[in-house]
Design a protein around this motif. Structure first.
Motif, mmCIF file in Angstrom:
data_model
loop_
_atom_site.group_PDB
_atom_site.id
_atom_site.type_symbol
_atom_site.label_atom_id
_atom_site.label_comp_id
_atom_site.label_asym_id
_atom_site.label_seq_id
_atom_site.Cartn_x
_atom_site.Cartn_y
_atom_site.Cartn_z
ATOM 1 N N TYR A 37 0.928 -1.237 -0.284
ATOM 2 C CA TYR A 37 -0.244 -0.280 0.110
ATOM 3 C C TYR A 37 0.534 1.114 -0.250
ATOM 4 O O TYR A 37 2.393 1.368 0.118
ATOM 5 C CB TYR A 37 -1.112 0.135 1.170
ATOM 6 N N ARG A 38 0.282 2.766 -0.413
ATOM 7 C CA ARG A 38 1.058 3.758 -0.155
ATOM 8 C C ARG A 38 0.175 4.514 -0.186
ATOM 9 O O ARG A 38 -1.106 4.835 -0.172
ATOM 10 C CB ARG A 38 1.875 3.864 -1.443
ATOM 11 N N GLN A 39 0.615 5.867 1.015
ATOM 12 C CA GLN A 39 0.099 6.721 1.725
ATOM 13 C C GLN A 39 0.900 7.575 0.787
ATOM 14 O O GLN A 39 2.310 8.389 1.503
ATOM 15 C CB GLN A 39 -0.676 6.916 2.797
ATOM 16 N N ARG A 45 -4.863 5.902 2.007
ATOM 17 C CA ARG A 45 -3.699 4.603 2.234
ATOM 18 C C ARG A 45 -4.978 4.122 1.240
ATOM 19 O O ARG A 45 -5.612 3.543 1.298
ATOM 20 C CB ARG A 45 -3.256 4.100 3.525
#
Length: 119
Positions: A37-39, A45
């Motif tokens: 995941y990325r935020q 997120r």
């Protein structure tokens, strides 16, 4: 319980590459999916890529064709090869061990590794 430790983040220029790694320990054998995941700052997120127990993979549209997720079961490791990076890829990247595939509420999380892409 599952513990996850990410590494490999850093600062790169546009067009550069990074390889993120995540090492898992604990009761990893009952985890059907692993994901990155990325935020980004000020944003939610979101999943970038997921690998299923079968080996199948999915990618979000913005990274498909540039990122590759892979899993080394023997090493309890998860990787994300990120190529052709753009400033839009700047984010904190999190490794997730999903007890229910696609449901972040039922995931174990690493502490994150920062990726910064500058022009």
């Amino acid at each position: 319980q599952v513990q996850l430790v990410e590494s490999g983040g850093g600062s790169v220029q546009v067009g550069g590459s990074l390889r993120l790694s995540c090492v898992a320990s604990g009761d990893i054998h009952n985890i059907p999916c692993m994901a990155w995941y990325r935020q980004a700052p000020g944003k939610e997120r979101r999943v970038a890529a997921r690998v299923y127990e079968s080996g199948s993979t999915i990618y979000t549209d913005t990274v498909r064709g540039r990122f590759t997720i892979s899993r080394d079961v023997a090493k309890n490791a998860l990787y994300l090869q990120a190529n052709s990076l753009t400033p839009g890829d700047t984010a904190m990247y999190y490794c997730a061990a999903e007890r229910i595939c696609g449901n972040p509420d039922y995931a174990y999380w690493g502490q994150g590794t920062q990726v910064t892409v500058s022009s």
